[in-house]
Design an enzyme around this catalytic site. Structure first.
Site, PDB file in Angstrom:
ATOM      1  N   TYR A 159       0.815  -1.209   0.000  1.00  0.00           N
ATOM      2  CA  TYR A 159       0.000   0.000   0.000  1.00  0.00           C
ATOM      3  C   TYR A 159       0.851   1.263   0.000  1.00  0.00           C
ATOM      4  O   TYR A 159       0.719   2.094  -0.908  1.00  0.00           O
ATOM      5  CB  TYR A 159      -1.000   0.008   1.165  1.00  0.00           C
ATOM      6  CG  TYR A 159      -1.773   1.305   1.239  1.00  0.00           C
ATOM      7  CD1 TYR A 159      -1.471   2.256   2.211  1.00  0.00           C
ATOM      8  CD2 TYR A 159      -2.771   1.590   0.318  1.00  0.00           C
ATOM      9  CE1 TYR A 159      -2.157   3.462   2.256  1.00  0.00           C
ATOM     10  CE2 TYR A 159      -3.457   2.794   0.362  1.00  0.00           C
ATOM     11  CZ  TYR A 159      -3.144   3.725   1.337  1.00  0.00           C
ATOM     12  OH  TYR A 159      -3.804   4.935   1.380  1.00  0.00           O
ATOM     13  N   LYS A 163       1.270   4.084  -3.070  1.00  0.00           N
ATOM     14  CA  LYS A 163       0.948   5.510  -2.922  1.00  0.00           C
ATOM     15  C   LYS A 163       2.158   6.368  -3.267  1.00  0.00           C
ATOM     16  O   LYS A 163       2.037   7.434  -3.881  1.00  0.00           O
ATOM     17  CB  LYS A 163       0.454   5.811  -1.510  1.00  0.00           C
ATOM     18  CG  LYS A 163      -0.848   5.157  -1.126  1.00  0.00           C
ATOM     19  CD  LYS A 163      -2.009   5.541  -2.040  1.00  0.00           C
ATOM     20  CE  LYS A 163      -2.472   6.952  -1.848  1.00  0.00           C
ATOM     21  NZ  LYS A 163      -3.693   7.273  -2.650  1.00  0.00           N
TER      22      LYS A 163
HETATM   23  N1  NAI Z   1      -8.684   6.750   5.002  1.00  0.00           N
HETATM   24  C1  NAI Z   1      -7.565   7.346   5.357  1.00  0.00           C
HETATM   25  O1  NAI Z   1      -7.233   7.458   6.557  1.00  0.00           O
HETATM   26  C2  NAI Z   1      -6.669   7.900   4.303  1.00  0.00           C
HETATM   27  C3  NAI Z   1      -6.937   7.762   2.941  1.00  0.00           C
HETATM   28  N2  NAI Z   1      -6.069   8.299   2.016  1.00  0.00           N
HETATM   29  C4  NAI Z   1      -6.338   8.197   0.579  1.00  0.00           C
HETATM   30  O2  NAI Z   1      -7.593   8.789   0.324  1.00  0.00           O
HETATM   31  C5  NAI Z   1      -8.222   8.160  -0.802  1.00  0.00           C
HETATM   32  C6  NAI Z   1      -9.628   7.745  -0.421  1.00  0.00           C
HETATM   33  O3  NAI Z   1      -9.497   6.865   0.670  1.00  0.00           O
HETATM   34  P1  NAI Z   1     -10.800   6.408   1.500  1.00  0.00           P
HETATM   35  O4  NAI Z   1     -11.928   7.318   1.193  1.00  0.00           O
HETATM   36  O5  NAI Z   1     -10.378   6.192   2.898  1.00  0.00           O
HETATM   37  O6  NAI Z   1     -11.071   4.963   0.853  1.00  0.00           O
HETATM   38  P2  NAI Z   1     -12.419   4.300   0.355  1.00  0.00           P
HETATM   39  O7  NAI Z   1     -12.098   2.874   0.102  1.00  0.00           O
HETATM   40  O8  NAI Z   1     -13.541   4.642   1.248  1.00  0.00           O
HETATM   41  O9  NAI Z   1     -12.680   5.044  -1.048  1.00  0.00           O
HETATM   42  C7  NAI Z   1     -11.990   4.692  -2.203  1.00  0.00           C
HETATM   43  C8  NAI Z   1     -12.974   4.744  -3.355  1.00  0.00           C
HETATM   44  O10 NAI Z   1     -12.289   4.380  -4.545  1.00  0.00           O
HETATM   45  C9  NAI Z   1     -13.095   3.476  -5.259  1.00  0.00           C
HETATM   46  N3  NAI Z   1     -12.273   2.584  -6.079  1.00  0.00           N
HETATM   47  C10 NAI Z   1     -11.458   1.591  -5.640  1.00  0.00           C
HETATM   48  N4  NAI Z   1     -10.918   0.960  -6.695  1.00  0.00           N
HETATM   49  C11 NAI Z   1     -11.396   1.580  -7.818  1.00  0.00           C
HETATM   50  C12 NAI Z   1     -11.205   1.380  -9.199  1.00  0.00           C
HETATM   51  N5  NAI Z   1     -10.433   0.408  -9.670  1.00  0.00           N
HETATM   52  N6  NAI Z   1     -11.851   2.193 -10.054  1.00  0.00           N
HETATM   53  C13 NAI Z   1     -12.659   3.183  -9.596  1.00  0.00           C
HETATM   54  N7  NAI Z   1     -12.892   3.421  -8.297  1.00  0.00           N
HETATM   55  C14 NAI Z   1     -12.256   2.620  -7.423  1.00  0.00           C
HETATM   56  C15 NAI Z   1     -13.854   2.681  -4.210  1.00  0.00           C
HETATM   57  O11 NAI Z   1     -15.029   2.108  -4.756  1.00  0.00           O
HETATM   58  C16 NAI Z   1     -14.131   3.746  -3.160  1.00  0.00           C
HETATM   59  O12 NAI Z   1     -15.378   4.364  -3.380  1.00  0.00           O
HETATM   60  C17 NAI Z   1      -7.321   6.994  -1.176  1.00  0.00           C
HETATM   61  O13 NAI Z   1      -6.537   7.351  -2.304  1.00  0.00           O
HETATM   62  C18 NAI Z   1      -6.425   6.793   0.049  1.00  0.00           C
HETATM   63  O14 NAI Z   1      -5.167   6.269  -0.322  1.00  0.00           O
HETATM   64  C19 NAI Z   1      -4.946   8.989   2.397  1.00  0.00           C
HETATM   65  C20 NAI Z   1      -4.642   9.135   3.727  1.00  0.00           C
HETATM   66  C21 NAI Z   1      -5.473   8.610   4.776  1.00  0.00           C
HETATM   67  C1  LIG Z   2      -3.699  -2.504  17.933  1.00  0.00           C
HETATM   68  C2  LIG Z   2      -3.721  -1.813  16.612  1.00  0.00           C
HETATM   69  C3  LIG Z   2      -3.383  -2.847  15.580  1.00  0.00           C
HETATM   70  C4  LIG Z   2      -5.125  -1.235  16.409  1.00  0.00           C
HETATM   71  O1  LIG Z   2      -5.183  -0.033  17.106  1.00  0.00           O
HETATM   72  C5  LIG Z   2      -5.459  -1.061  14.939  1.00  0.00           C
HETATM   73  C6  LIG Z   2      -5.079   0.301  14.394  1.00  0.00           C
HETATM   74  C7  LIG Z   2      -5.012   0.286  12.856  1.00  0.00           C
HETATM   75  C8  LIG Z   2      -6.294  -0.290  12.262  1.00  0.00           C
HETATM   76  C9  LIG Z   2      -4.757   1.726  12.353  1.00  0.00           C
HETATM   77  C10 LIG Z   2      -3.480   2.316  12.994  1.00  0.00           C
HETATM   78  C11 LIG Z   2      -2.896   3.314  11.977  1.00  0.00           C
HETATM   79  C12 LIG Z   2      -3.947   3.355  10.863  1.00  0.00           C
HETATM   80  C13 LIG Z   2      -3.479   3.819   9.485  1.00  0.00           C
HETATM   81  C14 LIG Z   2      -2.886   5.240   9.539  1.00  0.00           C
HETATM   82  O2  LIG Z   2      -3.856   6.152  10.061  1.00  0.00           O
HETATM   83  C15 LIG Z   2      -2.444   5.733   8.167  1.00  0.00           C
HETATM   84  C16 LIG Z   2      -3.298   5.354   7.016  1.00  0.00           C
HETATM   85  C17 LIG Z   2      -3.136   6.071   5.866  1.00  0.00           C
HETATM   86  C18 LIG Z   2      -3.849   5.752   4.664  1.00  0.00           C
HETATM   87  O3  LIG Z   2      -3.524   6.236   3.580  1.00  0.00           O
HETATM   88  C19 LIG Z   2      -4.950   4.760   4.708  1.00  0.00           C
HETATM   89  C20 LIG Z   2      -5.344   4.329   6.113  1.00  0.00           C
HETATM   90  C21 LIG Z   2      -4.135   4.126   7.052  1.00  0.00           C
HETATM   91  C22 LIG Z   2      -3.300   2.983   6.497  1.00  0.00           C
HETATM   92  C23 LIG Z   2      -4.664   3.804   8.491  1.00  0.00           C
HETATM   93  C24 LIG Z   2      -5.394   2.440   8.524  1.00  0.00           C
HETATM   94  C25 LIG Z   2      -5.739   1.963   9.953  1.00  0.00           C
HETATM   95  C26 LIG Z   2      -4.504   1.925  10.850  1.00  0.00           C
HETATM   96  C27 LIG Z   2      -3.512   0.912  10.337  1.00  0.00           C
END
Ligand code: NAI
Ligand SMILES: CC(C)[C@@H](O)CC[C@@H](C)[C@H]1CC[C@H]2[C@@H]3[C@H](O)CC4=CC(=O)CC[C@]4(C)[C@H]3CC[C@]12C
Length: 369
Positions: A159, A163
């Site tokens: 992952y 990214k």
């Molecule tokens: N959730 C988090 O804490 C963080 C997320 N991100 C980034 O933010 C972005 C969105 O993440 P989230 O909303 O958390 O994830 P999510 O899984 O809720 O949303 C991702 C969306 O992309 C769509 N998708 C996946 N594969 C696809 C494909 N092949 N074609 C078209 N659409 C596709 C999914 O259907 C989903 O709606 C990602 O790029 C992730 O890497 C970055 C930092 C933190």
């Molecule tokens: C005991 C632990 C294993 C328990 O607390 C689980 C925590 C774990 C699910 C989260 C801890 C750190 C998170 C990630 C972090 O916030 C950074 C991220 C960035 C992204 O781009 C996608 C999500 C994530 C990987 C996020 C996912 C959940 C954790 C691994």
């Protein structure tokens, strides 16, 4: 809906627009981008909530598509002025193969870039991640760092690797000539751990606590800081940088920006309890109830079980060696680059972000899967 004092002439495309972050970006654009004429929402899985958006002044076009399919991406991008690319496979739990993660996150991003070049779309905002930087494989802490803080960004997990590669593609594409001869202007936003309405992991942890009689058991020392940012503020930063990219291409083009707000610096578990505590859960233990080596043993056991059971079922618990190491390594940001470059200020205070998320968790009650 945004008031349309300004001419509505822009077409935006949001990939992954039905995801956790994507939905907030879609709604924020409709509320706060007055020049929007058409909003295209591209996703593998379209949400039913899109229907309710069809009644406003902005044309909302739902496009079911796959970013790994170049022709589908090109068709969706053609005619758009701005692309916000959030689509991705966010998997650190072993659900998808490393090949699939790479195909979606890297090849999918390349397809978006090429579509912009081929069709003449000039502005591309990419949702990157803190994980492009760290925590690294050596477990080095990143303590309230910024975009210029030296740090050995070394990754093995598919992952973060995907990214980092995708972000590099986006930044390197800045300045390429698009169809029509104008330059492509790109930038990347790096959210830390996003929380807020729709956060699946928060939902999973809440139900886990409910199944354990309202208790969660501390596994991470309270001293470990893990950066968190409210989804509404991340969405707002996307909307703002997409607007300012058009006005200040020379300054913003090719830049990366951490996403930040006033969410407190806490351990992952203590931060979650700011939201889950008022929802009836309590975190047992002032310090981890098990030693790290035992937690790592259990995490390795989970990884072995996942491998053994894969032919029969998907076993993907939250605890695995990667997530444990991540949660145990301090990674927080302290920066104002987005404010300096494009005037970003968080739209939602910590209190508002917390209360909105608490309301969302409480509304879930009774709908446990
Ligand atoms: N959730 C988090 O804490 C963080 C997320 N991100 C980034 O933010 C972005 C969105 O993440 P989230 O909303 O958390 O994830 P999510 O899984 O809720 O949303 C991702 C969306 O992309 C769509 N998708 C996946 N594969 C696809 C494909 N092949 N074609 C078209 N659409 C596709 C999914 O259907 C989903 O709606 C990602 O790029 C992730 O890497 C970055 C930092 C933190
Ligand atoms: C005991 C632990 C294993 C328990 O607390 C689980 C925590 C774990 C699910 C989260 C801890 C750190 C998170 C990630 C972090 O916030 C950074 C991220 C960035 C992204 O781009 C996608 C999500 C994530 C990987 C996020 C996912 C959940 C954790 C691994």
């Amino acid at each position: 809906m945004a008031d349309s004092a300004q001419a509505q002439e822009l077409v935006y495309l949001v990939t992954g627009g039905c995801g956790f972050l994507g939905e907030h970006v879609v709604r924020m654009l409709l509320q706060r981008e007055p020049r929007l004429r058409e909003l295209r929402v591209f996703d593998l899985h379209l949400g039913p909530w899109l229907e309710e958006l069809q009644t406003g002044p902005v044309q909302v076009t739902a496009i079911q598509g796959d970013v790994t399919q170049a022709h589908e991406v090109t068709a969706a991008v053609a005619g758009a002025h701005v692309v916000i690319h959030t689509a991705g496979l966010v998997d650190v739990f072993g659900r998808a193969s490393s090949e699939t993660i790479h195909e979606v996150n890297v090849q999918g991003t390349q397809n978006v870039i090429e579509a912009c070049v081929q069709t003449g779309t000039q502005f591309l905002v990419y949702t990157s991640s803190m994980e492009v930087v760290g925590p690294n494989i050596k477990g080095h802490p990143f303590y309230r760092g910024n975009e210029d803080t030296p740090y050995e960004a070394a990754h093995r997990h598919p992952y973060p690797r995907s990214k980092a590669l995708a972000e590099q593609l986006v930044l390197e594409a800045n300045g390429r000539k698009v169809h029509g001869g104008l330059p492509l202007v790109t930038c990347a936003l790096r959210p830390t751990g996003i929380y807020g309405e729709g956060h699946q992991i928060m939902r999973d942890i809440y139900y886990q606590g409910q199944r354990l009689g309202g208790r969660l058991f501390r596994a991470i020392p309270a001293s470990v800081e893990h950066g968190r940012v409210y989804v509404g503020n991340v969405a707002w930063m996307h909307v703002l940088v997409a607007r300012e990219l058009q006005q200040q291409a020379a300054l913003l083009g090719g830049q990366v920006y951490f996403c930040y707000d006033s969410s407190p610096y806490k351990s992952y578990e203590d931060f979650n309890m700011e939201i889950l505590g008022p929802c009836g859960l309590r975190l047992v233990g002032a310090r981890p109830l098990l030693p790290y080596w035992l937690l790592m043993f259990l995490a390795l056991l989970n990884a072995l079980l996942q491998w053994l059971l894969r032919p029969l079922l998907l076993y993907a618990p939250l605890l695995n060696p990667y997530t444990l190491a991540m949660a145990n390594t301090t990674f927080t940001v302290s920066t104002n680059k987005a404010q300096r470059h494009f005037g970003y200020e968080p739209l939602f205070s910590w209190e508002d972000s917390r209360n909105r998320t608490i309301r969302w968790v409480r509304a879930m009650d009774g709908s446990a899967p």
